[in-house]
Scaffold this motif. Structure first.
Motif, PDB file in Angstrom:
ATOM      1  N   PRO A   7      34.464 -19.042  -2.159  1.00 19.86           N
ATOM      2  CA  PRO A   7      33.904 -19.875  -3.625  1.00 19.86           C
ATOM      3  C   PRO A   7      34.315 -20.961  -2.717  1.00 19.86           C
ATOM      4  CG  PRO A   7      35.967 -19.119  -4.581  1.00 19.86           C
ATOM      5  CD  PRO A   7      35.468 -17.950  -3.380  1.00 19.86           C
ATOM      6  N   ARG A   8      33.374 -21.843  -2.554  1.00 22.55           N
ATOM      7  CA  ARG A   8      34.082 -23.481  -2.369  1.00 22.55           C
ATOM      8  C   ARG A   8      35.378 -24.006  -2.969  1.00 22.55           C
ATOM      9  NH1 ARG A   8      30.668 -27.259   0.881  1.00 22.55           N
ATOM     10  NH2 ARG A   8      31.903 -28.631  -0.180  1.00 22.55           N
ATOM     11  N   SER A   9      36.115 -24.771  -3.076  1.00 21.37           N
ATOM     12  CA  SER A   9      37.099 -24.921  -4.021  1.00 21.37           C
ATOM     13  C   SER A   9      36.957 -27.048  -3.218  1.00 21.37           C
ATOM     14  CB  SER A   9      38.394 -24.738  -3.264  1.00 21.37           C
ATOM     15  OG  SER A   9      38.969 -25.322  -2.227  1.00 21.37           O
ATOM     16  N   GLY A  10      36.316 -27.588  -2.499  1.00 17.64           N
ATOM     17  CA  GLY A  10      36.649 -28.518  -2.678  1.00 17.64           C
ATOM     18  C   GLY A  10      35.528 -29.172  -4.364  1.00 17.64           C
ATOM     19  N   GLY A  11      35.616 -30.769  -4.424  1.00 17.29           N
ATOM     20  CA  GLY A  11      34.564 -31.128  -5.481  1.00 17.29           C
ATOM     21  C   GLY A  11      33.256 -31.382  -4.889  1.00 17.29           C
ATOM     22  N   ALA A  12      32.627 -31.021  -3.999  1.00 18.49           N
ATOM     23  CA  ALA A  12      31.401 -31.429  -3.652  1.00 18.49           C
ATOM     24  C   ALA A  12      30.401 -31.672  -4.658  1.00 18.49           C
ATOM     25  CB  ALA A  12      31.073 -30.945  -2.713  1.00 18.49           C
ATOM     26  N   LEU A  13      30.458 -30.322  -5.525  1.00 18.50           N
ATOM     27  CA  LEU A  13      29.287 -30.261  -7.015  1.00 18.50           C
ATOM     28  C   LEU A  13      29.703 -31.368  -7.264  1.00 18.50           C
ATOM     29  CD1 LEU A  13      27.410 -28.551  -7.543  1.00 18.50           C
ATOM     30  CD2 LEU A  13      29.268 -27.062  -9.214  1.00 18.50           C
ATOM     31  N   THR A  14      30.776 -31.780  -8.340  1.00 19.69           N
ATOM     32  CA  THR A  14      30.925 -32.623  -9.244  1.00 19.69           C
ATOM     33  C   THR A  14      30.490 -33.997  -8.464  1.00 19.69           C
ATOM     34  OG1 THR A  14      33.158 -32.656  -8.674  1.00 19.69           O
ATOM     35  CG2 THR A  14      32.897 -31.731 -10.357  1.00 19.69           C
ATOM     36  N   GLY A  15      30.477 -34.455  -7.193  1.00 20.33           N
ATOM     37  CA  GLY A  15      29.734 -35.503  -6.708  1.00 20.33           C
ATOM     38  C   GLY A  15      28.399 -35.377  -7.360  1.00 20.33           C
ATOM     39  N   ALA A  20      22.989 -33.733  -7.943  1.00 19.35           N
ATOM     40  CA  ALA A  20      21.533 -34.211  -7.466  1.00 19.35           C
ATOM     41  C   ALA A  20      20.661 -32.880  -6.843  1.00 19.35           C
ATOM     42  CB  ALA A  20      21.834 -35.654  -6.470  1.00 19.35           C
ATOM     43  N   ARG A  21      21.192 -32.426  -6.108  1.00 21.57           N
ATOM     44  CA  ARG A  21      20.633 -31.259  -6.020  1.00 21.57           C
ATOM     45  C   ARG A  21      19.822 -30.614  -6.652  1.00 21.57           C
ATOM     46  NH1 ARG A  21      23.235 -27.242  -3.087  1.00 21.57           N
ATOM     47  NH2 ARG A  21      21.360 -26.292  -3.138  1.00 21.57           N
ATOM     48  N   GLY A  22      20.511 -30.299  -7.972  1.00 21.46           N
ATOM     49  CA  GLY A  22      19.299 -30.300  -9.434  1.00 21.46           C
ATOM     50  C   GLY A  22      18.663 -30.664  -9.256  1.00 21.46           C
ATOM     51  N   LEU A  23      18.281 -31.594  -9.469  1.00 21.90           N
ATOM     52  CA  LEU A  23      17.028 -32.646  -9.516  1.00 21.90           C
ATOM     53  C   LEU A  23      16.071 -31.340  -8.953  1.00 21.90           C
ATOM     54  CD1 LEU A  23      18.505 -36.225  -9.216  1.00 21.90           C
ATOM     55  CD2 LEU A  23      17.916 -35.000 -11.747  1.00 21.90           C
ATOM     56  N   ASP A  24      15.715 -30.709  -8.416  1.00 20.92           N
ATOM     57  CA  ASP A  24      15.005 -30.378  -7.264  1.00 20.92           C
ATOM     58  C   ASP A  24      14.648 -29.332  -7.582  1.00 20.92           C
ATOM     59  OD1 ASP A  24      14.325 -32.952  -5.957  1.00 20.92           O
ATOM     60  OD2 ASP A  24      15.845 -32.466  -4.293  1.00 20.92           O
ATOM     61  N   GLN A  25      15.638 -28.862  -7.979  1.00 24.22           N
ATOM     62  CA  GLN A  25      15.291 -26.788  -8.948  1.00 24.22           C
ATOM     63  C   GLN A  25      14.958 -27.271  -9.662  1.00 24.22           C
ATOM     64  OE1 GLN A  25      17.149 -24.780  -7.217  1.00 24.22           O
ATOM     65  NE2 GLN A  25      17.426 -26.151  -6.078  1.00 24.22           N
ATOM     66  N   PRO A  26      14.238 -26.380  -9.834  1.00 23.05           N
ATOM     67  CA  PRO A  26      13.568 -25.799 -11.023  1.00 23.05           C
ATOM     68  C   PRO A  26      14.645 -25.710 -12.429  1.00 23.05           C
ATOM     69  CG  PRO A  26      13.316 -23.944  -9.461  1.00 23.05           C
ATOM     70  CD  PRO A  26      14.087 -24.774  -9.315  1.00 23.05           C
ATOM     71  N   GLY A  27      13.817 -26.289 -13.799  1.00 23.47           N
ATOM     72  CA  GLY A  27      14.526 -26.408 -14.909  1.00 23.47           C
ATOM     73  C   GLY A  27      15.667 -26.970 -14.740  1.00 23.47           C
ATOM     74  N   GLY A  28      15.861 -27.977 -13.964  1.00 25.04           N
ATOM     75  CA  GLY A  28      16.870 -28.747 -13.370  1.00 25.04           C
ATOM     76  C   GLY A  28      18.707 -28.194 -13.405  1.00 25.04           C
ATOM     77  N   LYS A  29      18.185 -27.072 -12.957  1.00 24.97           N
ATOM     78  CA  LYS A  29      19.299 -25.929 -12.336  1.00 24.97           C
ATOM     79  C   LYS A  29      20.288 -26.194 -12.108  1.00 24.97           C
ATOM     80  CE  LYS A  29      19.250 -22.341 -10.610  1.00 24.97           C
ATOM     81  NZ  LYS A  29      20.068 -22.143  -8.585  1.00 24.97           N
ATOM     82  N   VAL A  68      25.216 -19.873 -15.098  1.00 22.70           N
ATOM     83  CA  VAL A  68      23.745 -20.227 -14.715  1.00 22.70           C
ATOM     84  C   VAL A  68      23.646 -21.238 -15.345  1.00 22.70           C
ATOM     85  CG1 VAL A  68      21.047 -19.716 -14.497  1.00 22.70           C
ATOM     86  CG2 VAL A  68      23.348 -18.441 -13.540  1.00 22.70           C
ATOM     87  N   CYS A  69      23.244 -22.415 -14.951  1.00 23.98           N
ATOM     88  CA  CYS A  69      23.217 -24.227 -15.684  1.00 23.98           C
ATOM     89  C   CYS A  69      22.578 -24.841 -15.712  1.00 23.98           C
ATOM     90  CB  CYS A  69      24.854 -24.797 -15.826  1.00 23.98           C
ATOM     91  SG  CYS A  69      26.164 -23.735 -16.130  1.00 23.98           S
ATOM     92  N   ARG A  70      22.048 -25.465 -16.402  1.00 24.98           N
ATOM     93  CA  ARG A  70      20.785 -27.381 -16.412  1.00 24.98           C
ATOM     94  C   ARG A  70      21.748 -28.101 -16.655  1.00 24.98           C
ATOM     95  NH1 ARG A  70      16.063 -26.079 -20.800  1.00 24.98           N
ATOM     96  NH2 ARG A  70      17.932 -25.815 -22.622  1.00 24.98           N
ATOM     97  N   LEU A  71      20.947 -29.340 -15.724  1.00 30.54           N
ATOM     98  CA  LEU A  71      21.785 -30.795 -15.858  1.00 30.54           C
ATOM     99  C   LEU A  71      21.468 -30.948 -17.475  1.00 30.54           C
ATOM    100  CD1 LEU A  71      20.794 -31.551 -12.293  1.00 30.54           C
ATOM    101  CD2 LEU A  71      22.635 -30.863 -13.143  1.00 30.54           C
ATOM    102  N   THR A  72      22.883 -31.331 -17.784  1.00 30.91           N
ATOM    103  CA  THR A  72      21.829 -32.692 -19.159  1.00 30.91           C
ATOM    104  C   THR A  72      21.892 -33.593 -18.617  1.00 30.91           C
ATOM    105  OG1 THR A  72      24.422 -33.278 -19.474  1.00 30.91           O
ATOM    106  CG2 THR A  72      23.895 -31.450 -20.438  1.00 30.91           C
ATOM    107  N   GLU A  73      21.065 -34.834 -20.113  1.00 35.38           N
ATOM    108  CA  GLU A  73      20.449 -36.015 -19.360  1.00 35.38           C
ATOM    109  C   GLU A  73      21.763 -36.294 -18.134  1.00 35.38           C
ATOM    110  OE1 GLU A  73      18.143 -37.686 -19.652  1.00 35.38           O
ATOM    111  OE2 GLU A  73      17.088 -35.387 -20.414  1.00 35.38           O
ATOM    112  N   ALA A  74      23.374 -36.690 -18.691  1.00 34.38           N
ATOM    113  CA  ALA A  74      24.192 -37.442 -18.647  1.00 34.38           C
ATOM    114  C   ALA A  74      24.205 -36.475 -17.358  1.00 34.38           C
ATOM    115  CB  ALA A  74      25.385 -36.433 -18.485  1.00 34.38           C
ATOM    116  N   ALA A  79      23.581 -38.038 -11.097  1.00 31.11           N
ATOM    117  CA  ALA A  79      22.781 -37.096 -10.307  1.00 31.11           C
ATOM    118  C   ALA A  79      21.459 -38.066  -9.572  1.00 31.11           C
ATOM    119  CB  ALA A  79      21.767 -36.431 -10.815  1.00 31.11           C
ATOM    120  N   ARG A  80      21.294 -39.424 -10.183  1.00 29.89           N
ATOM    121  CA  ARG A  80      20.272 -40.720 -10.089  1.00 29.89           C
ATOM    122  C   ARG A  80      20.822 -42.235  -9.219  1.00 29.89           C
ATOM    123  NH1 ARG A  80      16.893 -39.068 -14.651  1.00 29.89           N
ATOM    124  NH2 ARG A  80      15.229 -37.393 -13.903  1.00 29.89           N
ATOM    125  N   GLY A  81      22.703 -41.489  -9.685  1.00 32.45           N
ATOM    126  CA  GLY A  81      23.234 -43.080  -9.144  1.00 32.45           C
ATOM    127  C   GLY A  81      24.107 -43.793 -10.090  1.00 32.45           C
ATOM    128  N   GLY A  82      23.489 -42.748 -11.459  1.00 27.99           N
ATOM    129  CA  GLY A  82      24.544 -43.782 -12.399  1.00 27.99           C
ATOM    130  C   GLY A  82      26.030 -43.515 -12.841  1.00 27.99           C
TER     131      GLY A  82
END
Length: 90
Positions: A7-15, A20-29, A68-74, A79-82
């Protein structure tokens, strides 16, 4: 690691990039793998949950150890730069 490979240990997912890749996933996964097919460490997925960016979605009976998780409004806002704030402005 049951996710296949190290597994990746870097923080790329939390950035913003990984979330942002979750915005393009079905259901915001929330993605479990980076763009190169490397699995994110479960600790990174849990960090997104703690920050309020993702919420557990469903259990995968074929891969019970996957979070398996989906994005919340936050998470969508981040992901949109907020601002990178969780629930209650943390």
């Amino acid at each position: 690691m049951a996710w296949g490979g190290a597994p990746r240990s870097g923080g790329a997912l939390t950035g913003r990039g990984g979330v942002a890749r979750g915005l393009d996933q079905p259901g915001g996964k929330l993605p479990l793998f980076d763009a190169d097919g490397q699995a994110y460490a479960p600790a990174l997925i849990r960090a997104c949950i703690r920050k309020g960016w993702a919420t557990p979605w469903f259990a995968n009976p074929m891969k019970p150890d996957w979070l398996v998780c989906r994005l919340t409004e936050a998470g969508r806002a981040v992901a949109r730069g907020g601002p990178e704030k969780g629930p209650a402005g943390r």
